[in-house]
Design an enzyme around this catalytic site. Structure first.
Site, PDB file in Angstrom:
ATOM      1  N   CYS A 166      -9.056   2.523  -1.737  1.00  0.00           N
ATOM      2  CA  CYS A 166      -9.599   3.432  -2.762  1.00  0.00           C
ATOM      3  C   CYS A 166      -8.978   3.203  -4.142  1.00  0.00           C
ATOM      4  CB  CYS A 166      -9.416   4.880  -2.316  1.00  0.00           C
ATOM      5  SG  CYS A 166      -7.778   5.258  -1.702  1.00  0.00           S
ATOM      6  N   HIS A 226      -8.103  10.333  -7.389  1.00  0.00           N
ATOM      7  CA  HIS A 226      -6.881   9.588  -7.693  1.00  0.00           C
ATOM      8  C   HIS A 226      -6.819   9.281  -9.194  1.00  0.00           C
ATOM      9  CE1 HIS A 226      -6.246   9.199  -3.524  1.00  0.00           C
ATOM     10  NE2 HIS A 226      -6.384   7.903  -3.343  1.00  0.00           N
TER      11      HIS A 226
END
Ligand code: A2P
Length: 341
Positions: free
Chosen positions: A129, A249
């Protein structure tokens, strides 16, 4: 276009649920959805286009007549079951790290290296990711002038560790482990996948520590970025930190290019880049933040600065929803390139 029988392995997990929702919202041509999970999910169902579909227990016969299998149930399940799905005729898009660095397996971010998909032999890997979020943001700069060095620090949300990670943080924020004065302040929620309490904390260790002192997550960013962007062995390093954020994130990324660019050139390239949202007006308090980017498809980029001492070095602040673009959406976009292009 013919409609496809699509299996989602790990359909009850954080990424699996998002895969189902992305298939629905992007109107992917699904004839039948086959949600698969473990024994623990027997009797559960997932909702797809308003219909409750029973979750089946994953087994060797789960992939009969399946055209596309999206895997997100961890590396060991992928290692064991992805070859079974391929043998039964499905194309696998695998969200685990099981096959990412195998030379014959394409590792794909559609905005960066869609051409790699054509070489697949049944399995296509979805990158880590943090890596996806980073390469979407820096590739437009690399296309202006080749990148010579990358230094990244990540601020990774709890949901990167799946549904259990998100749940542990929420329970800790609710006070679990801290209600009683007899319990030490650093007590983590029961069943937490993290090595320490995350609420009110930062954990500078994601995945296992390796012999070189970096973590596996950090080295994934190094190796996967090189593979996806087709980079020569330029210096790349990362520091990956778990932060008490539910979702999305954030990354502080420094890149050095072969020749100096103007900030306007960089902003123009990012504004035009697919999958990127430029949010760079810090004087008006406009910059990417996880609370704003959560649920968003694009990776947001802001705080673009030239290094005060190095004219070819730039600092960026990048935020992406790692459950969506960092996992489920990227996997479905790969499938769209395969079946809908
Ligand atoms: P289950 O909910 O039945 O445990 P997350 O990363 O959010 O924790 O999700 C992991 C996903 O992988 C879940 O859907 C989980 O199903 C699934 N999973 C874990 N172990 C297995 C297994 N042995 N067989 C099938 N699915 C599994």
């Amino acid at each position: 276009m013919s409609r496809l029988r699509v299996a989602v392995v790990g359909a009850t997990g954080a990424v699996g649920q998002e895969m189902v929702s992305v298939l629905e919202s992007r109107r992917f041509p699904v004839s039948d959805l086959v949600p698969l999970a473990s024994e623990r999910s027997r009797g559960k169902s997932v909702t797809f286009h308003g219909e409750a579909i029973e979750v089946k227990v994953l087994g060797k016969d789960s992939f009969r007549r399946v055209d596309l299998a999206l895997f997100s149930a961890g590396g060991s399940i992928s290692k064991e079951m992805a070859p079974v799905a391929v043998k039964d005729g499905a194309v696998v898009v695998d969200n685990s790290s099981a096959f990412r660095m195998e030379p014959e397996v394409p590792l794909v971010v559609p905005e960066v290296n869609p051409e790699a998909i054509a070489g697949h032999r049944g399995i296509i890997a979805n990158p880590n990711c943090s890596t996806i979020i980073m390469v979407v943001a820096i590739t437009p700069i690399h296309r202006l002038s080749p990148i010579q060095r990358i230094v990244a620090s990540t601020y990774q949300a709890s949901s990167g560790a799946g549904a259990r990670g998100m749940d542990a943080l929420l329970r800790e924020l609710d006070g679990e482990g801290r209600r009683s004065s007899t319990v030490p302040l650093n007590t983590k929620a029961q069943g937490s996948p993290f090595p320490h309490r995350l609420a009110g904390n930062l954990i500078p260790r994601i995945d296992v520590l390796l012999d070189n002192g970096y973590t596996r997550e950090e080295m994934k960013m190094v190796h996967e970025t090189r593979k996806i962007m087709g980079l020569p062995p330029i210096p790349i390093s990362a520091t990956c930190v778990r932060v008490p954020v539910e979702r999305a994130h954030s990354e502080s990324i420094q890149v050095t290019t072969a020749s100096p660019l103007t900030l306007d050139q960089i902003r123009t390239a990012l504004r035009a880049a697919p999958g990127v949202k430029l949010e760079d007006a810090p004087r008006e308090d406009i910059y990417p933040m996880p609370l704003i980017v959560s649920g968003q498809d694009d990776v947001s980029v802001g705080r673009i600065r030239r290094h005060p001492d190095e004219p070819s070095t730039y600092d960026l602040w990048v935020v992406g929803d790692q459950v969506r673009k960092g996992a489920a959406l990227n996997a479905v976009q790969i499938a769209e390139k395969l079946f809908c292009a």
